[in-house]
Scaffold this motif. Structure first.
Motif, mmCIF file in Angstrom:
data_model
loop_
_atom_site.group_PDB
_atom_site.id
_atom_site.type_symbol
_atom_site.label_atom_id
_atom_site.label_comp_id
_atom_site.label_asym_id
_atom_site.label_seq_id
_atom_site.Cartn_x
_atom_site.Cartn_y
_atom_site.Cartn_z
ATOM 1 N N SER A 1 -9.168 5.926 1.923
ATOM 2 C CA SER A 1 -9.140 5.545 3.333
ATOM 3 C C SER A 1 -10.400 6.025 4.040
ATOM 4 C CB SER A 1 -7.913 6.141 4.026
ATOM 5 O OG SER A 1 -8.062 6.115 5.435
ATOM 6 N N LYS B 1 5.044 9.993 -1.656
ATOM 7 C CA LYS B 1 4.195 9.124 -0.827
ATOM 8 C C LYS B 1 4.050 9.696 0.571
ATOM 9 C CE LYS B 1 7.705 5.850 0.950
ATOM 10 N NZ LYS B 1 8.949 6.403 0.407
ATOM 11 N N VAL C 1 -9.872 0.576 3.118
ATOM 12 C CA VAL C 1 -9.657 1.336 1.895
ATOM 13 C C VAL C 1 -10.869 1.067 0.998
ATOM 14 C CG1 VAL C 1 -8.130 1.822 -0.036
ATOM 15 C CG2 VAL C 1 -7.171 1.009 2.140
ATOM 16 N N LEU D 1 0.844 -1.204 0.000
ATOM 17 C CA LEU D 1 0.000 0.000 0.000
ATOM 18 C C LEU D 1 0.869 1.240 0.000
ATOM 19 C CD1 LEU D 1 -3.111 0.817 2.138
ATOM 20 C CD2 LEU D 1 -1.138 2.337 2.258
ATOM 21 N N THR D 2 0.519 2.196 -0.852
ATOM 22 C CA THR D 2 1.112 3.534 -0.813
ATOM 23 C C THR D 2 -0.008 4.550 -0.629
ATOM 24 O OG1 THR D 2 3.033 2.993 -2.176
ATOM 25 C CG2 THR D 2 2.378 5.294 -2.110
ATOM 26 N N ASP D 3 0.186 5.447 0.328
ATOM 27 C CA ASP D 3 -0.758 6.534 0.603
ATOM 28 C C ASP D 3 -0.362 7.732 -0.265
ATOM 29 O OD1 ASP D 3 -2.216 8.665 1.639
ATOM 30 O OD2 ASP D 3 -2.051 7.984 3.717
ATOM 31 N N MET E 1 -5.378 5.796 -1.748
ATOM 32 C CA MET E 1 -4.368 4.760 -1.525
ATOM 33 C C MET E 1 -4.354 3.784 -2.693
ATOM 34 S SD MET E 1 -4.941 4.047 2.535
ATOM 35 C CE MET E 1 -4.294 5.206 3.761
ATOM 36 N N ARG F 1 3.763 4.072 3.420
ATOM 37 C CA ARG F 1 3.836 2.828 2.645
ATOM 38 C C ARG F 1 4.092 1.662 3.594
ATOM 39 N NH1 ARG F 1 7.797 2.752 -2.301
ATOM 40 N NH2 ARG F 1 5.984 3.790 -3.252
ATOM 41 N N ASN G 1 -7.703 9.865 2.409
ATOM 42 C CA ASN G 1 -6.581 9.869 1.467
ATOM 43 C C ASN G 1 -6.758 8.783 0.406
ATOM 44 O OD1 ASN G 1 -5.471 11.891 2.975
ATOM 45 N ND2 ASN G 1 -3.680 10.743 3.660
#
Length: 459
Positions: free
Chosen positions: A210, A297, A434, A134-136, A217, A300, A215
């Motif tokens: 999220s 990012k 998410v 996961l990357t925000d 993701m 993560r 945010n």
């Protein structure tokens, strides 16, 4: 009289690498019969290890919520009963998303077993280190992220063309060359071409919001691709060599490599390198998407859910189970991820080892029926009708542009049932969700597979 291999075979020895060395020593030193028998004692094979007649019980964290799940749950429990007869196993558990993968005795998806001083390649299968990252992306339009990712990622058979390859780190290539299992230029070439690829099947690139922060993701799901599959093949051959000698009653699929051997040490090291390759593969796609959007990012984290985890002399084999305990992950940076299906939230969870989970949680929603069975159950509708019904309001894309109905939500177990059983069996705690915006999957890769196109062209 010169002693030959026939005399050693007559004494009950199986031809092995040590035969030539032993024959040379015996003949050079003119050993008499008693001296020879004493010398050969060091090469005597131990008595075969039998199957466990009274296998250790395993923990059942699954139940049928409706009639359609009865057969699946029964098969999962029955296959675990046979599996637990494997001599190395001392504990096991099945998760709410469990489903069988083959004949009785094969580890099911959603299965977890603990072996002492042994690594079982068949328990992690060819898709070594199948994992999620996961990357925000912060406050950014999810469509922008999905569009950027779509232009960068790669699904389907094989690797990238030479002109579009993503670089594999020199450090990792050097490490491959130092490992017995991975030191092969063909394998390294494949590893380079497969960097930045996601394959097919249930692998995906998911974008959502999220629930806690709002945010955007991005989450990717794939394993070690062809490099992992090659390692698996090599590992199974070595494991079965050991099985034939030390435990011929064990099923071929359940063969193991003793960890204390040179092969065991090298295979463990190879697994860690394949894990690093897979993580680098995820990062390549995530970093390229960030670069495309000219952003950084916010956060993560990642976790595998199909791997072997070590705690001292115990090896936890997770065939689709998410590690919760920090001791299993040397690079832990955040909570864990449990995807369900393209129309459901990806769960962000945390947890610790308890008496039901052995330190693990489910890895997804699992299936009640095979892909073929699922497709047959929907023949009264068109593919377009099924797609419209099951993905309404979502931006769902298939890389090949061919809809794969075996990956639509109805192909999987009811996500709410899996979530309720996570809570009922106290497997982990859900921290965030998410919420789905869209998803990219390979699509029906069989429909226009390269070999089918060639065949059609040749007519």
């Amino acid at each position: 009289m010169k002693i030959t291999g026939n005399e050693l075979i007559a004494l009950g020895h199986t031809p092995k690498k040590w035969f030539n060395e032993a024959l040379e020593y015996i003949n050079e030193n003119n050993l008499d019969k008693n001296e020879m028998l004493e010398y050969l004692e060091q090469f005597k094979s131990p008595d075969p290890i039998p199957l466990n007649e009274n296998p250790t019980d395993f923990i059942i964290n699954i139940k049928a919520e409706n009639e359609s799940e009865n057969d699946n749950v029964e098969k999962v429990i029955n296959t675990m009963k046979v599996l637990m007869k494997t001599p190395t196993l001392i504990a096991g558990a099945i998760m709410p998303d469990a489903c069988p993968t083959g004949p009785e005795g094969h580890i099911p998806v959603g299965g977890l077993v603990v072996a002492k001083n042994a690594i079982h390649p068949g328990f992690h299968s060819a898709d070594i280190c199948c994992s999620v990252m996961l990357t925000d992306f912060g406050k950014i339009d999810p469509k922008e992220v999905l569009d950027a990712a779509h232009s960068i990622t790669h699904f389907g058979y094989g690797g990238r063309d030479r002109g579009s390859q993503m670089p594999m780190s020199q450090e990792l290539m050097d490490a491959f060359r130092e490992n017995f299992f991975l030191n092969e230029e063909r394998l390294i070439s494949i590893a380079r071409s497969h960097m930045g690829t996601q394959g097919d099947g249930n692998h995906f690139l998911f974008v959502g919001i999220s629930k806690n922060t709002g945010n955007t993701m991005m989450i990717t799901h794939h394993g070690s691709r062809a490099p992992g599959a090659i390692l698996y093949d090599k590992g199974m051959k070595i494991a079965n060599r050991f099985r034939e000698e030390i435990s011929p009653e064990t099923l071929k699929e359940n063969a193991w490599i003793p960890f204390e051997t040179e092969e065991g040490q090298s295979y463990w090291e190879a697994l860690q390198l394949i894990r690093k390759w897979t993580k680098e593969n995820h990062e390549a796609i995530h970093n390229a998407t960030l670069e495309k959007l000219n952003t950084e990012k916010q956060d993560r984290y990642w976790n595998e859910h199909n791997f072997v985890f070590r705690d001292g002399d115990l090896f936890f084999h997770a065939k689709g189970a998410t590690p919760l305990d920090d001791k299993f992950m040397p690079d832990i940076t955040g909570p864990r991820l449990i995807p369900l299906n393209m129309a459901e939230p990806v769960l962000i969870v945390q947890g610790t080892t308890n008496d039901r989970n052995l330190g693990f949680a489910p890895h997804g929603a699992g299936r009640n029926f095979s892909r073929t069975q699922h497709k047959k159950s929907l023949t009264h509708k068109t593919t377009e009708e099924i797609f419209e019904e099951e993905t309404k309001g979502l931006d769902i894309r298939f890389f090949t542009n061919d809809i794969d109905i075996s990956e639509l939500p109805s192909a999987y177990k009811n996500a709410q049932n899996v979530r309720s059983q996570i809570e009922e069996y106290n497997l982990c705690e859900i921290l965030d969700e998410v919420l789905p915006y869209g998803c990219i999957m390979a699509g029906d890769v069989q429909k226009n597979a390269p070999w089918k196109r060639k065949k059609k062209f040749s007519k």
